[in-house]
Design an enzyme around this catalytic site. Structure first.
Site, PDB file in Angstrom:
ATOM      1  N   ASP A 145     -10.768   2.988   4.532  1.00 14.92           N
ATOM      2  CA  ASP A 145     -11.101   1.562   4.453  1.00 14.92           C
ATOM      3  C   ASP A 145     -12.617   1.350   4.397  1.00 14.92           C
ATOM      4  O   ASP A 145     -13.091   0.258   4.075  1.00 14.92           O
ATOM      5  CB  ASP A 145     -10.578   0.823   5.698  1.00 14.92           C
TER       6      ASP A 145
ATOM      7  N   GLN B  19      -4.407  -1.527   9.921  1.00 14.43           N
ATOM      8  CA  GLN B  19      -4.364  -2.855   9.302  1.00 14.43           C
ATOM      9  C   GLN B  19      -4.911  -3.902  10.269  1.00 14.43           C
ATOM     10  O   GLN B  19      -4.542  -3.936  11.443  1.00 14.43           O
ATOM     11  CB  GLN B  19      -2.918  -3.189   8.890  1.00 14.43           C
TER      12      GLN B  19
ATOM     13  N   LYS C 249       0.842  -1.205   0.000  1.00 11.58           N
ATOM     14  CA  LYS C 249       0.000   0.000   0.000  1.00 11.58           C
ATOM     15  C   LYS C 249       0.878   1.256   0.000  1.00 11.58           C
ATOM     16  O   LYS C 249       0.624   2.210  -0.737  1.00 11.58           O
ATOM     17  CB  LYS C 249      -0.930  -0.003   1.226  1.00 11.58           C
TER      18      LYS C 249
HETATM   19  N1  GUN Z   1      -6.866  -6.833   6.539  1.00  9.22           N
HETATM   20  C1  GUN Z   1      -7.290  -7.573   5.486  1.00  9.22           C
HETATM   21  N2  GUN Z   1      -7.834  -6.768   4.552  1.00  9.22           N
HETATM   22  C2  GUN Z   1      -7.749  -5.506   5.030  1.00  9.22           C
HETATM   23  C3  GUN Z   1      -8.145  -4.242   4.517  1.00  9.22           C
HETATM   24  O1  GUN Z   1      -8.701  -4.096   3.426  1.00  9.22           O
HETATM   25  N3  GUN Z   1      -7.887  -3.171   5.312  1.00  9.22           N
HETATM   26  C4  GUN Z   1      -7.299  -3.300   6.516  1.00  9.22           C
HETATM   27  N4  GUN Z   1      -7.103  -2.199   7.237  1.00  9.22           N
HETATM   28  N5  GUN Z   1      -6.929  -4.450   7.021  1.00  9.22           N
HETATM   29  C5  GUN Z   1      -7.149  -5.558   6.277  1.00  9.22           C
END
Ligand code: GUN
Length: 293
Positions: A119, A96, A52
């Site tokens: 998110d 995350q 990311k």
């Molecule tokens: N863990 C698995 N997928 C995601 C996501 O799309 N965002 C976040 N913050 N954590 C995750």
């Protein structure tokens, strides 16, 4: 059978975002700024967050990675969230998941300012999404919708089975596909671990979206000829012949299922890259909607 190439489509989206950012900075505006909070040292989470942050650099965003110890208290993490909410230089941020067991993830996600919740996990965004209001849509379902749209796949009136009811993928994609709209108007069944006769449901589906996390779960005899199959699974499976010691496997038995389909997403190179592209898109939207100063 046509591959739904998420890697190529994600690159096209990133190129579009990059041009928009170049226009913004040419006008003297600050580029969008995404922050990511990573608690602990989980290998998969480190990979995703690293990806990311690298993608931010590719499109000209600013990015900040905040790494915190596994042992951090919930209160200390909430303090960090408050700090991020107040920081006028940060347009959006993600925490995350998963978080360590001693931290209540729901409480953390509730503390995120909905205007910075790129998110789309805050109940305010989730609720707005479900009501067709302007909101951040979680990146994975947003990526699936975008992929279908860019391949001009019409799912109106079609039977769609979503496997998995997670808050991040299954639940939101089931809502989006049934909504009135450009991509939507499908008849959606949301299947999960208590569903009986799953194969009976998937066999009559025009579209199958699997977000289960069980490698090669969806077999050829569970899919009808000409179906559209979207594989959201990304499970690490030990493999000594690979330099990393593992391989990424999807939920779909690709080699057997693909020849029966009209369209299918590969793993890797399908939904995964789209998720990152849509997180960037949400961050750009955050900059444009809420932090235009
Ligand atoms: N863990 C698995 N997928 C995601 C996501 O799309 N965002 C976040 N913050 N954590 C995750």
């Amino acid at each position: 059978m046509q591959l739904l190439d998420g890697k190529q489509t994600a690159q096209a989206i990133k190129d579009e975002i990059k041009s928009t950012v170049a226009e913004m900075t040419a006008e003297g505006k600050r580029p969008p700024h995404l922050a990511a909070v990573l608690v602990g040292n989980d290998g998969a989470s480190l990979t995703y967050v690293g990806s990311k942050v690298r993608s931010c650099e590719q499109v000209g965003f600013q990015s900040t990675l905040i790494r915190l110890e596994d042992s951090i208290s919930e209160t200390a993490l909430l303090d960090e969230i408050t700090r991020l909410n107040k920081d006028s230089q940060i347009d959006g941020y993600i925490v995350q998941l998963p978080l360590p067991k001693h931290i209540d993830a729901g409480r953390i996600l509730m503390a995120v300012d909905p205007k910075k919740d790129v998110d789309g996990f805050h109940p305010s965004n989730f609720g707005k999404m479900a009501l067709d209001m302007q909101a951040f849509i979680p990146a994975t379902p947003f990526g699936i919708v975008e992929l279908l749209q860019r391949y001009q796949i019409d799912i109106q009136g079609k039977e769609c089975v979503v496997i998995g009811r997670s808050h991040i993928v299954g639940r939101p994609i089931s809502i989006l596909l049934s909504q009135k709209g450009e991509i939507g108007n499908a008849t959606v069944t949301l299947a999960h671990s208590r569903t009986q006769n799953l194969a009976q449901l998937t066999r009559r589906a025009d579209v199958v979206i699997s977000a289960l996390g069980i490698p090669e779960f969806l077999k050829a005899d569970m899919v009808k000829d000409g179906a559209i199959v979207v594989d959201v699974g990304i499970t690490r499976v030990a493999d000594d012949t690979h330099p990393k010691g593992y391989r990424i496997k999807g939920d779909v038995d690709f080699d057997a299922v693909a020849p029966k389909t009209s369209y299918i997403t590969p793993v890797p190179g399908g939904v995964g890259p789209m998720t990152i592209a849509m997180l960037l898109k949400n961050t750009l939207l955050a900059r444009q909607w809420y932090h235009s100063a």
